[in-house]
Motif scaffolding. Structure first.
Motif, PDB file in Angstrom:
ATOM      1  N   HIS A   1       0.833  -1.201   0.000  1.00  0.00           N
ATOM      2  CA  HIS A   1       0.000   0.000   0.000  1.00  0.00           C
ATOM      3  C   HIS A   1       0.872   1.257   0.000  1.00  0.00           C
ATOM      4  N   VAL A   2       0.206   2.395  -0.163  1.00  0.00           N
ATOM      5  CA  VAL A   2       0.839   3.703  -0.007  1.00  0.00           C
ATOM      6  C   VAL A   2       0.177   4.378   1.190  1.00  0.00           C
ATOM      7  N   GLU A   3       1.004   4.968   2.043  1.00  0.00           N
ATOM      8  CA  GLU A   3       0.481   5.584   3.270  1.00  0.00           C
ATOM      9  C   GLU A   3       0.668   7.095   3.201  1.00  0.00           C
ATOM     10  N   VAL A   4      -0.347   7.835   3.702  1.00  0.00           N
ATOM     11  CA  VAL A   4      -0.253   9.278   3.781  1.00  0.00           C
ATOM     12  C   VAL A   4      -0.542   9.714   5.208  1.00  0.00           C
ATOM     13  N   VAL A   5       0.202  10.729   5.654  1.00  0.00           N
ATOM     14  CA  VAL A   5      -0.005  11.291   6.986  1.00  0.00           C
ATOM     15  C   VAL A   5      -0.236  12.787   6.835  1.00  0.00           C
ATOM     16  N   TYR A   6      -1.320  13.296   7.414  1.00  0.00           N
ATOM     17  CA  TYR A   6      -1.583  14.735   7.438  1.00  0.00           C
ATOM     18  C   TYR A   6      -2.491  15.040   8.618  1.00  0.00           C
ATOM     19  N   ASP A   7      -2.283  16.151   9.270  1.00  0.00           N
ATOM     20  CA  ASP A   7      -3.093  16.578  10.419  1.00  0.00           C
ATOM     21  C   ASP A   7      -3.231  15.464  11.445  1.00  0.00           C
ATOM     22  N   GLY A   8      -2.179  14.641  11.619  1.00  0.00           N
ATOM     23  CA  GLY A   8      -2.222  13.553  12.582  1.00  0.00           C
ATOM     24  C   GLY A   8      -3.012  12.349  12.117  1.00  0.00           C
ATOM     25  N   LYS A   9      -3.543  12.387  10.918  1.00  0.00           N
ATOM     26  CA  LYS A   9      -4.312  11.260  10.381  1.00  0.00           C
ATOM     27  C   LYS A   9      -3.422  10.372   9.518  1.00  0.00           C
ATOM     28  N   VAL A  10      -3.752   9.083   9.484  1.00  0.00           N
ATOM     29  CA  VAL A  10      -3.040   8.126   8.642  1.00  0.00           C
ATOM     30  C   VAL A  10      -4.057   7.425   7.751  1.00  0.00           C
ATOM     31  N   GLU A  11      -3.801   7.443   6.427  1.00  0.00           N
ATOM     32  CA  GLU A  11      -4.707   6.786   5.475  1.00  0.00           C
ATOM     33  C   GLU A  11      -3.886   5.950   4.513  1.00  0.00           C
ATOM     34  N   LYS A  12      -4.566   4.968   3.861  1.00  0.00           N
ATOM     35  CA  LYS A  12      -3.882   4.063   2.953  1.00  0.00           C
ATOM     36  C   LYS A  12      -4.628   3.979   1.619  1.00  0.00           C
ATOM     37  N   ALA A  13      -3.847   3.701   0.560  1.00  0.00           N
ATOM     38  CA  ALA A  13      -4.432   3.479  -0.769  1.00  0.00           C
ATOM     39  C   ALA A  13      -3.551   2.491  -1.522  1.00  0.00           C
ATOM     40  N   ASP A  14      -4.108   1.911  -2.591  1.00  0.00           N
ATOM     41  CA  ASP A  14      -3.354   0.927  -3.370  1.00  0.00           C
ATOM     42  C   ASP A  14      -2.325   1.575  -4.295  1.00  0.00           C
ATOM     43  N   LEU A  15      -2.659   2.742  -4.824  1.00  0.00           N
ATOM     44  CA  LEU A  15      -1.797   3.405  -5.794  1.00  0.00           C
ATOM     45  C   LEU A  15      -1.653   4.881  -5.456  1.00  0.00           C
ATOM     46  N   PHE A  16      -0.610   5.502  -6.035  1.00  0.00           N
ATOM     47  CA  PHE A  16      -0.370   6.918  -5.803  1.00  0.00           C
ATOM     48  C   PHE A  16       0.125   7.537  -7.116  1.00  0.00           C
ATOM     49  N   VAL A  17      -0.599   8.556  -7.605  1.00  0.00           N
ATOM     50  CA  VAL A  17      -0.186   9.283  -8.800  1.00  0.00           C
ATOM     51  C   VAL A  17       0.282  10.671  -8.389  1.00  0.00           C
ATOM     52  N   VAL A  18       1.504  11.012  -8.776  1.00  0.00           N
ATOM     53  CA  VAL A  18       2.068  12.323  -8.490  1.00  0.00           C
ATOM     54  C   VAL A  18       1.914  13.182  -9.743  1.00  0.00           C
ATOM     55  N   ALA A  19       1.150  14.264  -9.620  1.00  0.00           N
ATOM     56  CA  ALA A  19       0.854  15.139 -10.763  1.00  0.00           C
ATOM     57  C   ALA A  19       1.078  16.583 -10.346  1.00  0.00           C
ATOM     58  N   ILE A  20       2.354  16.940 -10.114  1.00  0.00           N
ATOM     59  CA  ILE A  20       2.682  18.264  -9.574  1.00  0.00           C
ATOM     60  C   ILE A  20       3.497  19.083 -10.576  1.00  0.00           C
ATOM     61  N   GLY A  21       3.255  18.849 -11.866  1.00  0.00           N
ATOM     62  CA  GLY A  21       3.889  19.658 -12.900  1.00  0.00           C
ATOM     63  C   GLY A  21       5.133  19.018 -13.474  1.00  0.00           C
ATOM     64  N   ILE A  22       5.834  19.786 -14.311  1.00  0.00           N
ATOM     65  CA  ILE A  22       7.036  19.276 -14.959  1.00  0.00           C
ATOM     66  C   ILE A  22       8.204  20.220 -14.717  1.00  0.00           C
ATOM     67  N   VAL A  23       9.393  19.678 -14.919  1.00  0.00           N
ATOM     68  CA  VAL A  23      10.631  20.450 -14.903  1.00  0.00           C
ATOM     69  C   VAL A  23      11.120  20.521 -16.345  1.00  0.00           C
ATOM     70  N   ALA A  24      11.373  21.726 -16.844  1.00  0.00           N
ATOM     71  CA  ALA A  24      11.796  21.882 -18.232  1.00  0.00           C
ATOM     72  C   ALA A  24      13.129  21.174 -18.476  1.00  0.00           C
ATOM     73  N   ASN A  25      13.188  20.397 -19.544  1.00  0.00           N
ATOM     74  CA  ASN A  25      14.428  19.697 -19.902  1.00  0.00           C
ATOM     75  C   ASN A  25      15.389  20.637 -20.630  1.00  0.00           C
ATOM     76  N   ASP A  26      15.938  21.598 -19.886  1.00  0.00           N
ATOM     77  CA  ASP A  26      16.842  22.578 -20.490  1.00  0.00           C
ATOM     78  C   ASP A  26      18.306  22.298 -20.169  1.00  0.00           C
ATOM     79  N   HIS A  27      18.602  21.125 -19.582  1.00  0.00           N
ATOM     80  CA  HIS A  27      19.970  20.835 -19.157  1.00  0.00           C
ATOM     81  C   HIS A  27      20.935  20.778 -20.346  1.00  0.00           C
TER      82      HIS A  27
END
Length: 747
Positions: free
Chosen positions: A463-489
């Motif tokens: 599972h994937v675990e999340v903690v916030y405001d003292g709460k603990v919750e679980k889920a089967d999957l986790f998708v991270v969708a917080i934008g992109i970093v430009a490939n300018d290297h």
């Protein structure tokens, strides 16, 4: 672009009857349809009612005939020998022609009604064929034993141009506007020659070596077609004013995504004949990324990618595609790129279309396969397969990507909790009124929101675990969708100016004049923002690619359109025209289940594409969406094939669209404009969109997704994405309250 005198007109030709030799003129009137009186008549086979085609052996003698216009009454005259001339409708002429050709024929104007059809042009191209004296001279040098006469190639205008390099100089006019006298023209495409070129013509002998040489030396092209932008007169000696910028001999494109693939396509559409090499990290030919976050149906096969440039198209366009080949170094002094395999490739112009990489959370992924990012086709497919054994999922990111993923996942009956660090959805893009509406839609569809928090996530084996405001919750999957970093290297290591993206002008030009950057990686200069703007959108990837391609060839590209964005979530599509301001207050609002909000400089609509489109048109000074003229349709499809009754079809209201099923075609959309009915295949040729969900603008049907416009009669696309093909059109015949459709025969 600076234009100057680059040549002059040395010959003007008119061909009153298609396929016949024509007449040389000292001056001619030019309209938007072409040279007045040009190709207005055709020789028709009386038995088959077909327009004769000299490329067919039975009609091989046709080019030996001559035609001209009577200077006194304007009537078209035809001659077999250049001495005796008869009017086109003279029965004696028809008899002579039939004897000469060995089949019964007549001379008819295009548009004339025959027994069961209308006399139509065999093809429709830009109206003016322009050829340079330099191209003719070059062919003479290659074929010193042949008679290279301009009449063999049937040009309308022969020009004497300044020449740089070995290729015909008129090819440098492709894609750009130029002037001849008081005329304004635009070069549209190379003129492809056929076996007609080899045939005996009046005063010119048969010579099969000519076409063979055109095929081997010029790819079968000779001269260019030109579009007429304004009416006027053309005279011998008129000056040609243009920019005969010498095109680069080799272009390397790094990044085989939408922007990179679009750049390659536009270069070829502009007539660029040099080398194009396209490098991509992925195993897939260029495809569009927006659909990746919208389709995760677990009970279906893997969805097909929306192609930008297929392998077959790349081969046909002579684009050298290098997939799974990463460029790791740019040597600007030597103009060379180096790949991870150690290969080096030279360039005259370099295009960086390297896009971006999904922004990641540190110390999160422990290798259990429960953490997902969505940036590539393979990312999307891994997530879709993971759904089969999942009942719950976390999403981090309250922007467009996170919301689209949440909507797609809920269609698979998976519980979704979406976390966002901001207090409202799309806080950097949407005004509060639109964000609140979207939140209500998602809540009604079962999404749970946790906003304005700082959650901490941990991956475990089961599972994937999340903690916030003292709460603990679980889920089967986790998708991270917080934008992109430009490939300018790659650009940074090469010393280009970068700041969260490669700094460019609106055409993609970087701090190195030989290097361009397009798409998500480009941070364009902007009068509205001192630090420029990096647009991550389908529209920008396509439009900036086109402008960069034109700029590399020294030509004026398309004007900057108003930015547009869209997002599909559940059964709604959110359209935005203009750059949204999250702090803006609506100037007007049309609320309801599908609202439309208008702000000072932008508009947002939910399932309201017509209103958003009209707002965009009103805002654009040089609108890419504006209809030309009165919007009259082209000629309807011919009544060919099988005529079928449409039993479920009923009379439509003016402007109404109706979707119906027709075997064996499938779904079509029927539209009524005035007293006429039109039929188009109910699928946008470029995207997964139903045209019946679009709307009418004049006599064009507008796609609800990309706002491409399709001529109701012909299906011809206007203001469409590069490479968009015609929509298939059908002849609809109303008879009282009954309707019939002509279904073309297979093959």
């Amino acid at each position: 672009m600076t234009q100057s005198g680059v040549g002059s007109v040395v010959a003007i030709w008119r061909y009153p009857v298609s396929s016949l030799a024509g007449e040389k003129l000292p001056r001619a009137h030019i309209t938007e349809r072409g040279l007045s009186g040009d190709r207005q008549f055709a020789i028709i086979d009386t038995e088959t009612q077909e327009t004769v085609q000299p490329a067919k052996k039975v009609w091989g003698r046709v080019p030996r005939l001559l035609s001209r216009q009577d200077p006194e009454d304007g009537q078209v005259l035809v001659s077999l020998d250049g001495k005796d001339w008869l009017h086109h409708d003279d029965p004696q002429l028809w008899k002579q022609l039939s004897t000469f050709l060995g089949r019964h024929v007549s001379v008819q104007p295009y548009g004339a009604k025959l027994k069961d059809r209308i006399a139509q042009h065999r093809y429709s191209l830009s109206p003016i064929h322009l050829l340079s004296r330099q191209a003719l001279d070059a062919l003479k040098r290659i074929l010193p034993g042949s008679i290279i006469d301009e009449r063999r190639f049937r040009p309308n205008v022969v020009v004497d141009l300044k020449s740089e390099g070995g290729k015909p100089p008129e090819l440098n006019l492709l894609g750009q506007e130029f002037s001849i006298g008081n005329l304004r023209l635009r070069g549209t495409q190379p003129c492809g020659r056929c076996s007609f070129t080899t045939l005996e013509q009046f005063g010119v002998p048969e010579d099969r070596s000519v076409l063979r040489t055109l095929i081997t030396q010029y790819g079968k092209n000779f001269g260019i077609y030109c579009e007429v932008l304004n009416e006027g007169w053309l005279e011998l000696g008129d000056e040609v004013v243009a920019d005969l910028h010498s095109a680069p001999s080799s272009i390397v494109i790094v990044g085989a995504g939408q922007a990179g693939g679009s750049t390659a396509r536009v270069l070829r559409e502009c007539g660029y004949e040099g080398s194009i090499a396209l490098f991509g990290d992925e195993p897939h030919p260029p495809y569009e990324r927006p659909p990746l976050s919208k389709n995760f149906a677990v009970d279906r096969d893997q969805p097909a990618l929306t192609s930008v440039l297929t392998s077959a198209e790349a081969e046909a366009m002579n684009v050298n595609v290098h997939l799974r080949e990463t460029v790791v170094h740019i040597d600007r002094s030597k103009r060379i790129v180096e790949t991870a395999s150690g290969m080096e490739y030279p360039y005259d112009r370099l295009v960086l279309a390297t896009g971006g990489t999904a922004r990641r959370l540190a110390k999160l992924d422990r290798g259990y396969g429960r953490i997902h990012y969505i940036r590539t086709a393979d990312d999307a497919e891994r997530l879709r397969r993971a759904f089969k054994n999942a009942a719950s999922m976390f999403v981090l990111g309250s922007g467009w990507l996170g919301l689209e993923v949440a909507a797609a996942v809920r269609k698979n009956s998976i519980d979704v909790t979406l976390f966002g660090r901001d207090a409202r959805l799309c806080a950097k893009a949407l005004p509060e009124v639109a964000a609140d509406y979207l939140e209500r839609v998602h809540v009604e569809n079962g999404v749970r929101f946790v906003l304005g928090k700082e959650p901490r996530f941990t991956e475990h084996a089961d599972h994937v675990e999340v903690v916030y405001d003292g709460k603990v919750e679980k889920a089967d999957l986790f998708v991270v969708a917080i934008g992109i970093v430009a490939n300018d290297h790659l650009a940074r290591r090469a010393g280009l100016d970068c700041r969260d993206g490669i700094l460019t002008d609106t055409n993609g030009a970087t701090s190195d004049p030989e290097i361009f950057a397009v798409g998500d990686v480009s941070r364009q200069s902007s009068s509205a923002r001192l630090d420029g703007i990096r647009l991550e959108s389908w529209q920008n990837a396509t439009e900036q690619a086109s402008r960069a391609a034109h700029a590399m060839l020294g030509r004026d590209g398309p004007s900057l359109p108003l930015p547009r964005f869209w997002s599909d979530q559940y059964d709604i599509t959110i359209h935005i025209a203009g750059m949204p301001d999250p702090s803006a207050i609506p100037q007007s609002a049309d609320d309801g289940p599908y609202p439309f909000w208008q702000f000072e400089n932008f508009a947002i609509g939910v399932n309201r594409p017509r209103e958003v489109h009209q707002f965009a048109i009103s805002q654009e000074q040089a609108s890419v969406g504006k209809l030309n003229g009165n919007g009259s349709p082209g000629e309807k499809p011919a009544a060919k094939g099988t005529r079928r009754h449409l039993p479920d079809m009923r009379p439509l209201r003016e402007g109404q669209l109706e979707r119906i099923h027709v075997e064996p075609i499938g779904e079509i959309v029927v539209a009524r404009v005035g007293d006429e009915y039109f039929g188009l295949q109910d699928r946008c040729p470029h995207a997964e969109a139903s045209l019946s969900e679009g709307f009418l603008e004049g006599r064009r049907l507008v796609c609800p997704l990309h706002f491409a416009e399709f001529d109701l009669a012909t299906g011809t696309p206007y203001n469409a994405p590069k490479g968009c093909s015609k929509a298939r059109s059908f002849l609809i015949e109303p008879q009282g309250d009954q309707f019939f459709i002509w279904v073309p025969d297979a093959g």
